[in-house]
Scaffold this motif. Structure first.
Motif, PDB file in Angstrom:
ATOM      1  N   UNK A 315      77.825  52.478  65.024  1.00 33.69           N
ATOM      2  CA  UNK A 315      77.976  53.251  63.794  1.00 33.69           C
ATOM      3  C   UNK A 315      76.684  53.296  63.018  1.00 33.69           C
ATOM      4  N   UNK A 316      76.694  52.733  61.823  1.00 38.29           N
ATOM      5  CA  UNK A 316      75.497  52.713  60.980  1.00 38.29           C
ATOM      6  C   UNK A 316      75.482  51.429  60.163  1.00 38.29           C
ATOM      7  N   UNK A 317      74.352  50.761  60.138  1.00 40.34           N
ATOM      8  CA  UNK A 317      74.232  49.499  59.402  1.00 40.34           C
ATOM      9  C   UNK A 317      74.323  49.747  57.909  1.00 40.34           C
ATOM     10  N   UNK A 318      74.601  48.680  57.174  1.00 43.63           N
ATOM     11  CA  UNK A 318      74.624  48.727  55.712  1.00 43.63           C
ATOM     12  C   UNK A 318      74.309  47.323  55.230  1.00 43.63           C
ATOM     13  N   UNK A 491      83.010  53.842  50.717  1.00 44.45           N
ATOM     14  CA  UNK A 491      82.604  55.174  51.144  1.00 44.45           C
ATOM     15  C   UNK A 491      83.706  55.851  51.945  1.00 44.45           C
ATOM     16  N   UNK A 492      84.535  55.048  52.605  1.00 45.73           N
ATOM     17  CA  UNK A 492      85.658  55.570  53.403  1.00 45.73           C
ATOM     18  C   UNK A 492      86.844  54.627  53.208  1.00 45.73           C
ATOM     19  N   UNK A 493      88.050  55.166  53.067  1.00 47.82           N
ATOM     20  CA  UNK A 493      89.239  54.357  52.802  1.00 47.82           C
ATOM     21  C   UNK A 493      89.641  53.458  53.960  1.00 47.82           C
ATOM     22  N   UNK A 494      90.404  52.384  53.647  1.00 45.69           N
ATOM     23  CA  UNK A 494      90.662  51.340  54.635  1.00 45.69           C
ATOM     24  C   UNK A 494      91.599  51.755  55.776  1.00 45.69           C
ATOM     25  N   UNK A 499      85.775  53.446  58.444  1.00 49.46           N
ATOM     26  CA  UNK A 499      85.515  52.553  57.312  1.00 49.46           C
ATOM     27  C   UNK A 499      84.958  51.213  57.764  1.00 49.46           C
ATOM     28  N   UNK A 500      85.138  50.891  59.035  1.00 44.82           N
ATOM     29  CA  UNK A 500      84.667  49.604  59.558  1.00 44.82           C
ATOM     30  C   UNK A 500      83.382  49.738  60.364  1.00 44.82           C
ATOM     31  N   UNK A 501      82.866  50.967  60.501  1.00 46.16           N
ATOM     32  CA  UNK A 501      81.670  51.153  61.322  1.00 46.16           C
ATOM     33  C   UNK A 501      80.448  51.586  60.525  1.00 46.16           C
ATOM     34  N   UNK A 502      80.655  51.977  59.249  1.00 45.53           N
ATOM     35  CA  UNK A 502      79.517  52.369  58.422  1.00 45.53           C
ATOM     36  C   UNK A 502      79.898  52.250  56.951  1.00 45.53           C
ATOM     37  N   UNK A 503      78.876  52.226  56.092  1.00 40.24           N
ATOM     38  CA  UNK A 503      79.106  52.161  54.655  1.00 40.24           C
ATOM     39  C   UNK A 503      79.709  50.834  54.218  1.00 40.24           C
ATOM     40  N   UNK A 504      80.253  50.824  53.000  1.00 39.83           N
ATOM     41  CA  UNK A 504      80.947  49.619  52.520  1.00 39.83           C
ATOM     42  C   UNK A 504      82.442  49.851  52.625  1.00 39.83           C
TER      43      UNK A 504
END
Length: 832
Positions: A315-318, A491-494, A499-504
């Motif tokens: 995904x993308x790190x944060x 950034x994305x709902x649970x 929601x578990x691969x990028x952002x918070x």
């Protein structure tokens, strides 16, 4: 005329006209009344109408009993405040006199000597009004007439063609939590909630000092000092930075100047756990013709903060990179620590931040439904090495985007960023709390029968406010190194895989979804900025809910009134049944509910930290309370540490060893994770463990024969066969005592691991002894395992709710002496 007298006269005149001075009007004799009534009552400033009504014994304390229900009428009334103050002839000789309100809650009209000066509509803005022409020598009457925010909000809501969630709170720029939350009461206040001042100034004044960090190396820090100067006349002025003078030709009116400034051999501001948060005072002085006109001092820290988001295979790190190093963020979410914010003292701010530091935190998220906190909060974070994730004050609703509202928000953002950006603790500005998620996931459109056009308008309004107006205002006001912006948390709902691969991520499958604690092992995102579970507060806090003798029963209406989640007790009970024997005694239930909360959060944090560097942050919900309440906090309203906060301190240590069980095909594996959040690598580490019975008998041992090296910011994983460790023992009768140490026997980390849930452990009754070492130190010992030792008394214990291993002792310090200390362990709750 005597020359000495003449000299003194001119000296006084020069002082009068040379210096910027302030006069605090908060200390004047303030009065207030219901706008419909005639009788004036004594008021306090800063304050709120609720506090003033309480002080005048018009209402009972809404924190007690079920009194909250009895004060709801207040929010529908208009309230008037006034003070009579005198102005001397000398004061009136100043060239400029500004009336400054640092906070008015919320819709008000400001009158001075009967003249309307200004209307206000935002609790979070600073209101500054030139008043020299409106003042007179002698008595001056200052009046502030407040309109009901609820009533004004309802009128504003009528302008929108569809209903919004929890209307009308989203239409009024005031603290959203005042309208009630699932941990706080509904107490919609009004009043002068921050200081009122008169500023006297002559010739010129300094405004909005910004300090930009251009270059930071070991050798030097190159800064750019930016400030605005309001000049009464054109001319030559001198601006000095830490006594280094610079000359400027200024025009009449507003001037913006920049001054380069260098600090040699800088000492870095380091986050808690990495070193000392070094601070520097930068003093800016403005002079004209050798007269000192104005001074400002900013306390800064030299550090770099970056938000790193890079695509990877998953995904993308944060994560945050601080001073060039990736930082694993360990911390919490902050709500206002009182429903009546003017009575939050500097001491309370300092204590809560010290408690956060002591619990090994390095970051706090200021949640978007509260307030932009007092300067003392950010000062405490600066001094204790705590980074701040700063939400703007929007939460969980749909907000309008009409021109007037957007302009109001822009001014709010400008005021707050100008006030806060020089604090080294500020790491990130976040647009809002859970509004993106609310629009996408919470089903309001269906609940309120929105048309397609209505739904499109909601999203358009959202984009306009949080992707244009607010970030543009931040970029206009903030210096480059203090302008990191994130539109919404999460950034994305649970419910969504991404929601578990990028952002918070805010994960609420535990509690709201009622999934078991063990689901935390699967639901690990890149940066977990919210997750939590409720636990009861201390017995002292429960008793404070009552105005008379407390009735400690879960069926008591007062206690029920202090649980703001409609299904709160039901959810706690359901989870408690899974992991503990549910006590019928209230004191034991209170104790076990705290253990349950701590257990859930430990499972979550362990899962997050084991996933490093995929996961690089864990901020649990929540640190504190705004009144005595059953909630998600780790510290209750009275400042007492719940079991959770003691566990947080252990879970957030920089060096830990964590375990997890997994099944690989037919084999059951026990994994050991050795984690190092320090910036130094550690060589020659040895892992060993003893397999222990609860009576202290050693059943076996194991470990690694060869040493290992753990890198700075590193993690190691070792796996063992679970069957080989347990052997012929029963899981409910043994535990592991685990140690990681170096070749010199220096302990890197210690831990215990139990193979069964607490309710299934076959515990024996411990004989716990307490020996007094001094007035503020005790030694506690046991013959067999004492699980979750609970020390009781009106003091703060240096450790509590801990496992005391068989035939061991531990020394505990007390914040103040106690004649008697009661003690309980888990065994008592299993054997009534």
């Amino acid at each position: 005329m005597n020359k000495t007298i003449l000299f003194a006269f001119f000296f006084i005149q020069n002082i009068l006209f040379a210096q910027f001075s302030k006069r605090n009007l908060s200390s004047e004799k303030w009065q207030f009344k219901n706008a419909k009534e005639n009788s004036w009552l004594t008021a306090s400033v800063p304050g709120t109408v609720h506090l003033d009504l309480m002080n005048n014994k018009i209402i009972l304390d809404p924190y007690k009993d079920e009194n909250e229900k009895k004060v709801q009428w207040i929010e529908n009334e208009d309230w008037d405040y006034q003070a009579l103050f005198t102005i001397s002839a000398k004061e009136l000789e100043n060239q400029n006199i500004d009336l400054v309100f640092n906070g008015l809650d919320t819709f008000s009209e400001i009158y001075l000597n009967g003249k309307l000066l200004r209307k206000t509509d935002n609790m979070f803005r600073k209101w500054e009004i030139p008043v020299k022409q409106n003042l007179k020598i002698g008595g001056n009457l200052l009046q502030i007439k407040f309109k009901s925010a609820v009533n004004v909000g309802k009128e504003l809501a009528k302008k929108v063609p569809f209903k919004t969630p929890e209307s009308p709170r989203s239409f009024v720029r005031k603290a959203q939590y005042q309208f009630g939350w699932d941990w706080g009461p509904r107490l919609v206040t009004a009043g002068i909630w921050k200081d009122v001042k008169l500023n006297f100034w002559n010739n010129a004044k300094l405004e909005n000092v910004k300090i930009e960090q251009k270059i930071l190396t070991k050798q030097k820090a190159e800064l750019n000092i930016q400030t605005e100067i309001i000049a009464e006349k054109e001319g030559k002025y001198a601006v000095s930075v830490n006594n280094q003078s610079n000359n400027f030709q200024l025009k009449k009116g507003k001037n913006t100047i920049q001054i380069p400034f260098t600090i040699n051999n800088p000492k870095l501001w380091q986050p808690n756990g990495w070193g000392y948060p070094n601070l520097y005072d930068i003093k800016i002085s403005l002079q004209n013709e050798s007269k000192n006109l104005d001074n400002k001092t900013e306390r800064i820290g030299l550090r770099t903060v970056e938000l790193i988001q890079e695509k990877d295979a998953k995904g993308k790190s944060f994560y945050f990179k601080v001073n060039g190093n990736p930082m694993y963020a360990k911390g919490t979410n902050w709500i206002p620590s009182d429903s009546f914010s003017p009575r939050i003292t500097k001491e309370k701010y300092q204590k809560l931040i010290r408690d956060s530091k002591e619990a090994n935190m390095n970051m706090i998220r200021v949640w978007g439904g509260g307030i932009y906190e007092d300067d003392e909060f950010y000062k405490a974070c600066d001094e204790n090495g705590i980074l701040v994730w700063q939400d703007f004050m929007f939460a969980g609703s749909f907000y309008p985007s009409d021109k007037e509202f957007l302009n109001n928000v822009k001014e709010e953002v400008t005021d707050q960023v100008n006030r806060l950006q020089n604090h080294p603790s500020i790491a990130l500005w976040c647009g809002n709390n859970e509004i993106d998620e609310a629009i996408v996931n919470w089903g309001y459109q269906k609940q309120f029968n929105y048309s397609k056009e209505d739904s499109m308008q909601v999203w358009k309004d959202y984009k306009k406010l949080f992707h244009e107006v607010i970030p543009n205002a931040v970029n206009e006001v903030a210096v480059k190194d203090k302008s990191i912006y994130w539109p919404s948390s999460p950034s994305i709902g649970w419910g969504h895989k991404a929601s578990l691969t990028k952002g918070d991520s805010h994960y609420w499958g535990v509690w709201w979804g009622e999934f078991p604690f063990e689901i935390y092992n699967e639901k690990v995102g890149r940066f977990m900025s919210e997750y939590g579970f409720q636990g009861m507060p201390s017995l002292e806090a429960v008793k404070s809910m009552f105005s008379d003798k407390p009735n400690l029963s879960l069926e008591n209406l007062t206690i029920k009134a202090h649980e703001k989640n409609a299904r709160g007790f039901h959810i706690i009970d359901e989870y408690m049944k899974r992991d503990y024997i549910v006590p019928t005694d209230f004191v034991k239930y209170n104790y076990v509910s705290q253990l349950l909360q701590a257990r859930g959060m430990q499972i979550a944090i362990d899962a997050h930290r084991r996933a490093k560097p995929y996961n690089m942050g864990t901020l649990y919900w929540q640190l504190n309370d705004c009144w005595p309440v059953i909630s998600w906090s780790s510290i209750d309203y009275l400042g007492n540490w719940k079991a959770l906060h003691y566990q947080i301190k252990r879970s957030f240590e920089n060096q830990v060893i964590l375990m997890s069980e997994e099944k690989i095909e037919q084999d059951e594996i026990l994994n050991f994770y050795v984690i190092n959040d320090n910036l130094e690598k550690v060589e020659d580490l040895y892992l060993d463990f003893n397999i222990m019975k609860f009576n202290g008998e050693k059943k076996g041992s194991g470990g690694l024969a060869e040493s290992s090296t753990i890198e700075s910011n590193g993690i190691l994983k070792f796996s063992f066969s679970l069957e080989e460790i347990i052997g012929d023992s029963n899981k409910d009768e043994i535990f592991l005592d685990i140690t990681v140490r170096d070749k010199n026997e220096k302990i890197f980390a210690k831990s215990n691991y139990f193979f069964a849930k607490p309710k299934d452990l076959k515990l024996s009754k411990p004989t716990i002894k307490i020996k007094k070492i001094s007035a503020t130190e005790i030694e506690i010992s046991t013959d067999v395992l004492a699980k979750d030792v609970y020390l009781m008394g009106s003091t703060h214990f240096s450790d509590n709710f801990f496992d005391l291993l068989p035939k061991t002792s531990r020394r505990i310090t007390l914040s103040k002496p106690l004649e008697k200390i009661d003690v309980m362990s888990l065994w008592e709750t299993m054997n009534p």
